[in-house]
Structures are given as C-alpha cells and as structure tokens.
Design an enzyme around this catalytic site. Structure first.
Site, PDB file in Angstrom:
ATOM      1  N   ARG A 170      -2.054 -13.541   2.867  1.00 52.32           N
ATOM      2  CA  ARG A 170      -3.220 -14.131   2.207  1.00 52.32           C
ATOM      3  C   ARG A 170      -3.348 -13.812   0.722  1.00 52.32           C
ATOM      4  O   ARG A 170      -3.788 -14.695  -0.038  1.00 52.32           O
ATOM      5  CB  ARG A 170      -4.512 -13.874   2.980  1.00 52.32           C
ATOM      6  CG  ARG A 170      -4.965 -12.572   3.261  1.00 52.32           C
ATOM      7  CD  ARG A 170      -5.356 -12.277   4.679  1.00 52.32           C
ATOM      8  NE  ARG A 170      -4.176 -11.772   5.360  1.00 52.32           N
ATOM      9  CZ  ARG A 170      -3.804 -12.162   6.550  1.00 52.32           C
ATOM     10  NH1 ARG A 170      -4.517 -13.011   7.204  1.00 52.32           N
ATOM     11  NH2 ARG A 170      -2.716 -11.655   7.080  1.00 52.32           N
ATOM     12  N   THR A 171      -2.956 -12.637   0.293  1.00 53.92           N
ATOM     13  CA  THR A 171      -3.085 -12.355  -1.151  1.00 53.92           C
ATOM     14  C   THR A 171      -2.163 -13.296  -1.915  1.00 53.92           C
ATOM     15  O   THR A 171      -2.553 -13.891  -2.934  1.00 53.92           O
ATOM     16  CB  THR A 171      -2.740 -10.887  -1.443  1.00 53.92           C
ATOM     17  OG1 THR A 171      -3.479 -10.065  -0.555  1.00 53.92           O
ATOM     18  CG2 THR A 171      -3.077 -10.507  -2.865  1.00 53.92           C
ATOM     19  N   LYS A 185      21.253  -6.098  -8.610  1.00 53.72           N
ATOM     20  CA  LYS A 185      22.414  -5.723  -9.447  1.00 53.72           C
ATOM     21  C   LYS A 185      22.147  -4.425 -10.198  1.00 53.72           C
ATOM     22  O   LYS A 185      22.940  -4.008 -11.023  1.00 53.72           O
ATOM     23  CB  LYS A 185      22.690  -6.827 -10.471  1.00 53.72           C
ATOM     24  CG  LYS A 185      22.995  -8.175  -9.869  1.00 53.72           C
ATOM     25  CD  LYS A 185      23.114  -9.207 -11.003  1.00 53.72           C
ATOM     26  CE  LYS A 185      22.744 -10.597 -10.514  1.00 53.72           C
ATOM     27  NZ  LYS A 185      22.398 -11.478 -11.633  1.00 53.72           N
ATOM     28  N   ARG A 230       2.524  -7.507  -6.327  1.00 53.92           N
ATOM     29  CA  ARG A 230       2.287  -6.641  -5.162  1.00 53.92           C
ATOM     30  C   ARG A 230       3.559  -5.836  -4.961  1.00 53.92           C
ATOM     31  O   ARG A 230       4.662  -6.389  -4.951  1.00 53.92           O
ATOM     32  CB  ARG A 230       1.983  -7.437  -3.909  1.00 53.92           C
ATOM     33  CG  ARG A 230       2.091  -6.520  -2.689  1.00 53.92           C
ATOM     34  CD  ARG A 230       1.597  -7.103  -1.438  1.00 53.92           C
ATOM     35  NE  ARG A 230       0.159  -7.240  -1.452  1.00 53.92           N
ATOM     36  CZ  ARG A 230      -0.555  -7.440  -0.346  1.00 53.92           C
ATOM     37  NH1 ARG A 230       0.029  -7.504   0.831  1.00 53.92           N
ATOM     38  NH2 ARG A 230      -1.848  -7.570  -0.419  1.00 53.92           N
ATOM     39  N   HIS A 243      -6.280  -1.981  -4.127  1.00 48.72           N
ATOM     40  CA  HIS A 243      -6.157  -3.429  -3.946  1.00 48.72           C
ATOM     41  C   HIS A 243      -7.427  -4.030  -4.562  1.00 48.72           C
ATOM     42  O   HIS A 243      -8.341  -4.483  -3.866  1.00 48.72           O
ATOM     43  CB  HIS A 243      -6.071  -3.725  -2.445  1.00 48.72           C
ATOM     44  CG  HIS A 243      -5.568  -5.099  -2.096  1.00 48.72           C
ATOM     45  ND1 HIS A 243      -5.400  -6.106  -3.020  1.00 48.72           N
ATOM     46  CD2 HIS A 243      -5.217  -5.639  -0.890  1.00 48.72           C
ATOM     47  CE1 HIS A 243      -4.952  -7.196  -2.396  1.00 48.72           C
ATOM     48  NE2 HIS A 243      -4.829  -6.934  -1.114  1.00 48.72           N
TER      49      HIS A 243
HETATM   50  N1   CP Z   1      -5.681  -8.572   2.935  1.00 47.77           N
HETATM   51  C1   CP Z   1      -4.416  -8.664   2.519  1.00 47.77           C
HETATM   52  O1   CP Z   1      -4.029  -8.053   1.520  1.00 47.77           O
HETATM   53  O2   CP Z   1      -3.613  -9.485   3.268  1.00 47.77           O
HETATM   54  P1   CP Z   1      -2.082  -9.768   2.995  1.00 47.77           P
HETATM   55  O3   CP Z   1      -1.345  -8.476   3.159  1.00 47.77           O
HETATM   56  O4   CP Z   1      -1.685 -10.802   4.019  1.00 47.77           O
HETATM   57  O5   CP Z   1      -1.943 -10.284   1.597  1.00 47.77           O
END
Ligand code: CP
Length: 360
Positions: free
Chosen positions: A92-93, A121, A142, A175
């Site tokens: 979702r993120t 590499k 991420r 987050h």
């Molecule tokens: N809530 C959340 O971060 O979901 P994902 O890991 O699917 O992005």
C-alpha cells in the site's frame, strides 16, 4: 579528477556524527525557507502542519471525484518526475504514493529491489540515490535499514542537486507518512465527536518493532488530553525512547498485557502484526497471540464509537468477520494514504495553496 574525488568524499564525510545527534538538532537540515523540504521523521510535523495536510487531503479527495477537478489536479505538476525506490516489500505505501503522484500529474519511475539496480554491480546505495537525483525532482524511499532515508536526504542536501526525499519506511524505526494517514483517519473518524483531542488510544501487538506505532506516538504531542494504552506481550513492549518522549511531553501512557480490560474504555484500537522480518531467527517466532487479537465477540464489548485501525498487512490480529463492522476502518485507512500522500507531495512542490484556495 583528483579534486572531484575529494569533493565526493567530503559529501559523505560527517554522517556518523550527524546521525547520532539529538533529533532536535537535525531538523533544520531537512527544511528550506521555513517549509519542510525532506520528510524523514514524524517529529517534523506540528499541529498546524497536520491540520493543513488533513484539509488539503480532503480537498484533493473532493476534487478528484469529478473529471474537471481531476484534470485540474493532474495539470498541476505534470512537469515533475518522481522516483519510487522501494527495496523493502510494500503493497500500500508503494501503490498509494504511485497513485498520489499520478493524481498530481507527476511522472514516475521505480526500482523495487537492489537486484535490479546497479547495486548488484557494487554501486553504493548513496551513489544510487545521487543517480536518481540526476533524473527526477522527488525521491520516495522504503528501505530495510534504519536511517536510510535520513542519510539519503543528508547526502543530497550536500550536493549541487538536492531533491526532496520522503521516507516511505526505514527499518523498524519510522514511517512518518503512515503516521500522517493515521492522523487523517483518526480526525475524520472522530469529526462528529470533537476530533482526536481528548481521546484514548490503544496500540496493540508488536510495539517494539512496529515503526507505525512509533511514528504515531511521536505525533500525539500535537493533540490535547490524549491517553495511550500500550498493550503488548512482554517481549514486544514499546521501547524506552518513545516512552521517554511521552514523559517529556506529559502524555499519559499505560502499559499492560491485559487487552480485555482496555477494550471497553478506549476510543480507538490500533492493531499491529508481529514484525517477524526483523527477528534474528524468524522461523523461531510465532505471530499468533490470541490474547492480543480482535474477534467478532469483541464487537459487543468495545464502545459504539470505538474505531479499529490497522496499518496492514494483517495476519491473525483481526478476524475477517470484523471487517464488515462500520467501526473497522482499516480499509478506509489505507485509501486515506493516497489522499494524504498527494497532499504532502503537493505541499513539497508548493501547489498546496493553489489547490486549497484557487480550485473552487
Ligand atoms: N502500512 C504499510 O506500510 O503497508 P505496506 O507495507 O504494504 O506498504
């Protein structure tokens, strides 16, 4: 050539010293002209920023419902490009950021694993990020390593081509944009009963390694008369850094393993899964803790206005039968992520006021 190499070394020098500073001393580096430039920590958000993001997200949501509004939004930033560098799994993120960019007309590129970039590499993550900055105006990252987004932003701010960096999740640490969408969900859900101020919130599950509950806890300092209930098995209790932060800001919190006693008294229950991916030996950990789950029987115990949240993905923490109850807001919560992330990106590119006041 020799001089160029020395300049490059200078850019990377001093990171360890910077990283280990108190957070308050670091925040200026991630702002420009009194506005956030990089979004790395939840501690960067104050009440006025949070309120304005919630209003902007609602305005974008409303506009996006009609073709005229959607066309206006998608014409705003169609001269901008973004890179989504997601080398830790995400559903979702990733998807919500991708769609948030597209709502605003931003063109996107993506890398979803270090095995498909030149890191395979031997290129360093820092050089990889500098390469993205050659092509795009925004990097959303991420990464499994704590502090990765922070280091990325720190490095880029020392180069001739700084571009904004958004932390889409950094190891078990932070987050911040999940915290934004959680606040938006809480505020919307409590719109008819005075908003988030004065509410009791339970956070349940793996609080030790859950970056979502950590970031959300930091934001509680922006709201009046909040009480937190940390409900976790002994091994997954909230870490001291968050508890120290709450004490410093006079935010009452209670720690317990007795979920049953907490369920009837709180206004929101924020469930989390066991984050086995951070365990030394994941196969030796269980992710089933029945005393810390929500079942259909709990629907008769919690208050009539009490919402059930979850950052998702879920495992066993919430029984599927709970999904149909109007108090189960986690599917709305994940959709809210797209609107608030669009709001954040609009803000970073300085089109927030145009959306709020000119698009009527
Ligand atoms: N809530 C959340 O971060 O979901 P994902 O890991 O699917 O992005």
């Amino acid at each position: 050539m020799v001089q160029q190499k020395e300049e490059t070394i200078q850019i990377y020098r001093g990171w360890d010293e910077f990283y280990h500073q108190e957070i308050g001393g670091k925040l200026d580096i991630f702002s420009k002209n009194g506005r956030l430039f990089d979004v790395i920590f939840a501690q960067q958000f104050d009440r006025s920023f949070l309120d304005s993001m919630c209003s902007l997200a609602s305005q974008i949501r409303l506009l996006a419902k009609t073709k005229t509004g959607a066309d206006k939004l998608s014409g705003l930033l169609n001269h901008k490009r973004a890179m989504l560098y997601f080398v830790q799994p995400s559903t979702r993120t990733f998807i919500s950021f991708l769609n948030a960019c597209h709502i605003l007309g931003i063109k996107t590129s993506e890398i979803r694993g270090t095995t498909t970039s030149s890191e395979v590499k031997g290129e360093s993550p820092e050089d990889t990020i500098r390469t993205f900055a050659s092509y795009v105006d925004l990097i959303i990252a991420r990464h499994p390593v704590e502090g990765f987004a922070e280091k990325t932003a720190w490095v880029l701010n020392r180069t001739e081509r700084p571009v904004s960096v958004i932390n889409g999740g950094s190891g078990p640490d932070q987050h911040p944009t999940q915290a934004l969408l959680d606040i938006y969900t809480l505020e919307r859900s409590f719109e008819h009963i005075g908003g988030l101020d004065g509410k009791k919130i339970a956070m349940v599950g793996d609080l030790k390694r859950g970056r979502t509950v950590r970031s959300l806890s930091y934001l509680m300092k922006n709201y009046r008369d909040i009480q937190l209930y940390f409900v976790a098995p002994e091994v997954f209790r909230m870490k001291d850094d968050i508890k120290d932060f709450l004490k410093k800001h006079d935010i009452p919190f209670f720690e317990t393993e007795d979920f049953a006693s907490v369920k009837p008294v709180v206004d929101a229950i924020y469930m989390t899964r066991i984050q086995k991916e951070y365990a030394e030996t994941p196969s030796k950990e269980t992710d089933v803790y029945p005393e810390f789950h929500i079942t259909r029987d709990d629907l008769g115990i919690i208050q009539s206005h009490c919402i059930i949240m979850h950052p998702l993905p879920r495992r066993y923490e919430i029984e599927i039968e709970v999904d149909n109850d109007p108090r189960a807001v986690y599917w709305r919560q994940e959709r809210n992520g797209m609107w608030i992330r669009a709001a954040l990106i609009a803000y970073l590119f300085g089109v927030d006021e145009e959306i709020m006041y000119e698009f009527r």
